[in-house]
Design a protein around this motif. Structure first.
Motif, PDB file in Angstrom:
ATOM      1  N   LEU A  47      -5.530   5.641  42.799  1.00  0.00           N
ATOM      2  CA  LEU A  47      -6.357   4.720  42.010  1.00  0.00           C
ATOM      3  C   LEU A  47      -6.514   3.386  42.736  1.00  0.00           C
ATOM      4  O   LEU A  47      -7.615   2.820  42.799  1.00  0.00           O
ATOM      5  N   ARG A  48      -5.417   2.902  43.295  1.00  0.00           N
ATOM      6  CA  ARG A  48      -5.485   1.600  43.963  1.00  0.00           C
ATOM      7  C   ARG A  48      -6.372   1.662  45.202  1.00  0.00           C
ATOM      8  O   ARG A  48      -7.089   0.711  45.511  1.00  0.00           O
ATOM      9  N   ALA A  49      -6.315   2.791  45.907  1.00  0.00           N
ATOM     10  CA  ALA A  49      -7.191   2.945  47.067  1.00  0.00           C
ATOM     11  C   ALA A  49      -8.655   2.980  46.626  1.00  0.00           C
ATOM     12  O   ALA A  49      -9.514   2.353  47.235  1.00  0.00           O
ATOM     13  N   LEU A  50      -8.904   3.701  45.535  1.00  0.00           N
ATOM     14  CA  LEU A  50     -10.282   3.789  45.029  1.00  0.00           C
ATOM     15  C   LEU A  50     -10.828   2.418  44.668  1.00  0.00           C
ATOM     16  O   LEU A  50     -12.021   2.150  44.759  1.00  0.00           O
ATOM     17  N   LEU A  51      -9.935   1.538  44.235  1.00  0.00           N
ATOM     18  CA  LEU A  51     -10.348   0.195  43.831  1.00  0.00           C
ATOM     19  C   LEU A  51     -10.433  -0.770  45.012  1.00  0.00           C
ATOM     20  O   LEU A  51     -10.750  -1.945  44.844  1.00  0.00           O
ATOM     21  N   ILE A  68     -16.802  -1.221  37.471  1.00  0.00           N
ATOM     22  CA  ILE A  68     -15.546  -0.513  37.221  1.00  0.00           C
ATOM     23  C   ILE A  68     -14.627  -1.377  36.382  1.00  0.00           C
ATOM     24  O   ILE A  68     -14.510  -2.578  36.611  1.00  0.00           O
ATOM     25  N   SER A  69     -13.981  -0.765  35.406  1.00  0.00           N
ATOM     26  CA  SER A  69     -12.957  -1.473  34.659  1.00  0.00           C
ATOM     27  C   SER A  69     -11.643  -0.721  34.838  1.00  0.00           C
ATOM     28  O   SER A  69     -11.622   0.506  34.821  1.00  0.00           O
ATOM     29  N   TYR A  70     -10.573  -1.454  34.987  1.00  0.00           N
ATOM     30  CA  TYR A  70      -9.310  -0.845  35.390  1.00  0.00           C
ATOM     31  C   TYR A  70      -8.218  -1.245  34.412  1.00  0.00           C
ATOM     32  O   TYR A  70      -8.079  -2.424  34.079  1.00  0.00           O
ATOM     33  N   LEU A  71      -7.477  -0.259  33.943  1.00  0.00           N
ATOM     34  CA  LEU A  71      -6.322  -0.565  33.112  1.00  0.00           C
ATOM     35  C   LEU A  71      -5.068  -0.122  33.863  1.00  0.00           C
ATOM     36  O   LEU A  71      -4.780   1.064  33.957  1.00  0.00           O
ATOM     37  N   PRO A  72      -4.348  -1.081  34.453  1.00  0.00           N
ATOM     38  CA  PRO A  72      -3.205  -0.705  35.270  1.00  0.00           C
ATOM     39  C   PRO A  72      -2.019  -0.254  34.431  1.00  0.00           C
ATOM     40  O   PRO A  72      -2.023  -0.401  33.205  1.00  0.00           O
TER      41      PRO A  72
ATOM     42  N   LEU B 145      -3.736 -14.106  34.498  1.00  0.00           N
ATOM     43  CA  LEU B 145      -4.176 -12.734  34.739  1.00  0.00           C
ATOM     44  C   LEU B 145      -3.424 -12.130  35.930  1.00  0.00           C
ATOM     45  O   LEU B 145      -3.000 -10.971  35.890  1.00  0.00           O
ATOM     46  N   ILE B 146      -3.223 -12.931  36.982  1.00  0.00           N
ATOM     47  CA  ILE B 146      -2.464 -12.458  38.143  1.00  0.00           C
ATOM     48  C   ILE B 146      -1.050 -12.083  37.709  1.00  0.00           C
ATOM     49  O   ILE B 146      -0.484 -11.087  38.148  1.00  0.00           O
ATOM     50  N   LYS B 154      -7.240  -8.737  41.171  1.00  0.00           N
ATOM     51  CA  LYS B 154      -8.038  -8.477  42.374  1.00  0.00           C
ATOM     52  C   LYS B 154      -9.319  -7.727  42.027  1.00  0.00           C
ATOM     53  O   LYS B 154     -10.381  -8.024  42.558  1.00  0.00           O
ATOM     54  N   VAL B 155      -9.192  -6.740  41.128  1.00  0.00           N
ATOM     55  CA  VAL B 155     -10.378  -5.989  40.719  1.00  0.00           C
ATOM     56  C   VAL B 155     -11.402  -6.928  40.078  1.00  0.00           C
ATOM     57  O   VAL B 155     -12.605  -6.752  40.220  1.00  0.00           O
ATOM     58  N   GLU B 156     -10.896  -7.945  39.379  1.00  0.00           N
ATOM     59  CA  GLU B 156     -11.791  -8.918  38.753  1.00  0.00           C
ATOM     60  C   GLU B 156     -12.344  -9.926  39.761  1.00  0.00           C
ATOM     61  O   GLU B 156     -13.011 -10.883  39.391  1.00  0.00           O
ATOM     62  N   GLY B 157     -11.989  -9.730  41.025  1.00  0.00           N
ATOM     63  CA  GLY B 157     -12.553 -10.587  42.070  1.00  0.00           C
ATOM     64  C   GLY B 157     -11.823 -11.892  42.290  1.00  0.00           C
ATOM     65  O   GLY B 157     -12.357 -12.824  42.880  1.00  0.00           O
ATOM     66  N   ILE B 158     -10.581 -11.969  41.823  1.00  0.00           N
ATOM     67  CA  ILE B 158      -9.810 -13.195  42.009  1.00  0.00           C
ATOM     68  C   ILE B 158      -9.054 -13.126  43.337  1.00  0.00           C
ATOM     69  O   ILE B 158      -8.401 -12.130  43.631  1.00  0.00           O
ATOM     70  N   SER B 159      -9.143 -14.194  44.129  1.00  0.00           N
ATOM     71  CA  SER B 159      -8.401 -14.225  45.380  1.00  0.00           C
ATOM     72  C   SER B 159      -6.951 -14.627  45.086  1.00  0.00           C
ATOM     73  O   SER B 159      -6.625 -15.793  44.923  1.00  0.00           O
TER      74      SER B 159
END
Lengths: 233, 255
Positions: A47-51, A68-72, B145-146, B154-159
């Motif tokens: 999953l992390r690679a896909l993201l 994409i929305s992700y629920l870790p 969030l971090i 990161k997925v949300e685009g935060i550095s």
């Protein structure tokens, strides 16, 4: 249906150890794909690679502009639930406005008038999960990536959550990639299964076809559903 | 009230408010104690500042940065746990400080002396503390969030790297400023106690932040005024006031 994700010869190494090797699969739009495998097989890594969170070799191509929305994993942990943060603030972390928050809370069946000002940790386990589903859906994604979202939830609660997800899936244009251990969920809800195993190789296809007892046993190395308690001294 | 008290109060209030606000983030990230060893690292810098008569925070700051860099380098080289390396670096800092520091000034270094700040010191502290306060406000949601999930951020685009760098810089500055107010020994308390007391009472980020700042400010004012009356040192009085607030807050714990 068009292909939304294409993975070809994916290889991922973590600390120089091969975690995923030569994995190829495709996901069509509106598919529900479950990713299965024993602990350490690389489900979360995949999953992390896909993201795009991990370096990899091979090809991962999402349809252009896919939201994409992700629920870790682990959002249900006490560490998160004990944070002093209200539902409204929690949604604001993802820049979701009050109106949207209210709308999605209602959609997942949280109707209490003052729910938006509640501390997130004050919800019961099942309600907390519902709130998370609303949180993930509120950013209006085309693809959902779920990493064992229901770990730690009682079985009754789990069923409602999956049926809730399914009902969203029926109404919206959603593609779902889901990591879970729960085979019931797999049989009931998913179109396809992707099983990861370092030793036995990967397999994929519809659950009834792929998940023969034989394969399951190989995947998990022992019959599933039982484990013996050691007697205390 | 003479002008020295006003200068001390303004300095103290700004530093305490910023420390408390940043402290709420640090507590959520379970990093509240980090300010402790970092505070000890400032001691050689404070020693230099006292010996040559310049601003204590100015002396403290390079040593915090040096300490962080050393810990970071040692970690890359040895792979030993961060806490062990921190222990090595910060105790060495304390040791060095006490070799060079005249005994007469040891107390100032350890527990601070807000009663001697000059007008320039005040300006300097107000500017830096104000900067930290604004920076903390700016990064607060993203850091939260971090803290909840780095991957998700990161997925949300935060550095994540950028925000962590800003966050750590804020910590370094606050520790250096805190050294002036409560000394190298007590800086952890400045960030940890108001935040902890506030968390006892809070259901949301808004009240968590606001109460922490209020507790920090009240403690600073009380501590400095009590010092005027009792002649006990101000640093410990500030910390004890906030500890008292913490104890009272426990009665009303919000579970």
């Amino acid at each position: 249906m068009e292909t939304i994700l294409k993975v070809k010869n994916l290889n991922v190494e973590i600390n120089k150890e091969k975690v995923i090797s030569n994995l190829s699969f495709e996901v069509k739009r509106r598919e529900i794909l479950t990713i299965l495998g024993p602990n350490g097989a690389g489900k979360t890594v995949l999953l992390r690679a896909l993201l795009g969170l991990l370096p990899y070799r091979g090809e991962i191509s999402w349809k252009k502009g896919t939201r994409i929305s992700y629920l870790p994993q682990g959002l249900n942990q006490l560490r998160v639930r004990h944070l002093p943060i209200s539902v409204r603030e929690f949604f604001e972390l993802k820049r979701i406005e009050k109106g949207e928050t209210l709308k999605f809370l209602e959609l997942v069946g949280i109707n209490e008038p003052n729910a938006i000002n509640k501390k997130i940790g004050d919800f019961s386990g099942g309600q907390f999960q519902r709130m998370l589903i609303a949180w993930v859906l509120a950013s209006n994604p085309e693809v959902l990536l779920f990493d064992e979202p229901m770990a730690g939830i009682d079985i009754g609660g789990e069923k409602t959550i999956y049926s809730l997800l399914k009902s969203f899936w029926e109404k919206k244009d959603l593609t779902i990639l889901l990591v879970t251990h729960d085979l019931n969920i797999v049989y009931r809800y998913s179109d396809n299964v992707l099983c990861l195993s370092k030793k036995e190789g990967h397999c994929s296809g519809p659950p009834l076809k792929v998940l023969s007892p034989n394969i399951l046993e190989k995947l998990y190395k022992e019959p599933i559903g039982f484990y013996k308690h050691r007697r205390h001294k | 009230m003479d002008s020295q008290v006003i200068v001390s109060l303004i300095t103290g209030v700004f530093i305490a408010a910023s420390a408390a606000y940043l402290g709420t983030l640090m507590l959520s990230k379970k990093m509240a104690l980090v300010a402790g060893p970092l505070g000890h690292l400032t001691l050689p810098g404070i020693a230099l500042a006292l010996l040559y008569g310049f601003n204590i925070s100015l002396g403290a700051f390079p040593f915090v940065i040096l300490g962080i860099i050393l810990i970071w380098l040692f970690e890359i080289r040895t792979k030993l746990p961060m806490e062990a390396l921190t222990a090595i670096v910060f105790s060495s800092g304390v040791a060095i400080a006490f070799i060079f520091l005249p005994v007469a000034q040891a107390e100032t270094a350890l527990i601070g002396d807000i009663s001697k700040v000059s007008f320039l010191d005040m300006l300097f502290s107000v500017l830096l503390a104000g900067g930290v306060f604004l920076a903390t406000k700016k990064i607060y949601k993203k850091m939260t969030l971090i803290n909840i999930s780095e991957d998700l951020a990161k997925v949300e685009g935060i550095s994540v790297k950028k925000y962590n760098l800003i966050y750590l810089s804020c910590i370094a500055i606050i520790v250096a400023l805190g050294a002036q107010l409560v000394g190298g020994l007590l800086t952890a308390a400045l960030v940890a106690i108001p935040a902890a007391a506030s968390r006892n009472l809070s259901k949301n980020i808004a009240s968590y932040s606001i109460l922490a700042v209020i507790f920090g400010v009240v403690s600073a004012i009380f501590g400095i005024l009590l010092f005027r009356i009792t002649k006990f040192p101000a640093g410990p009085l500030i910390i004890l006031t906030s500890a008292l607030i913490f104890i009272i807050s426990m009665v009303f714990v919000e579970k």
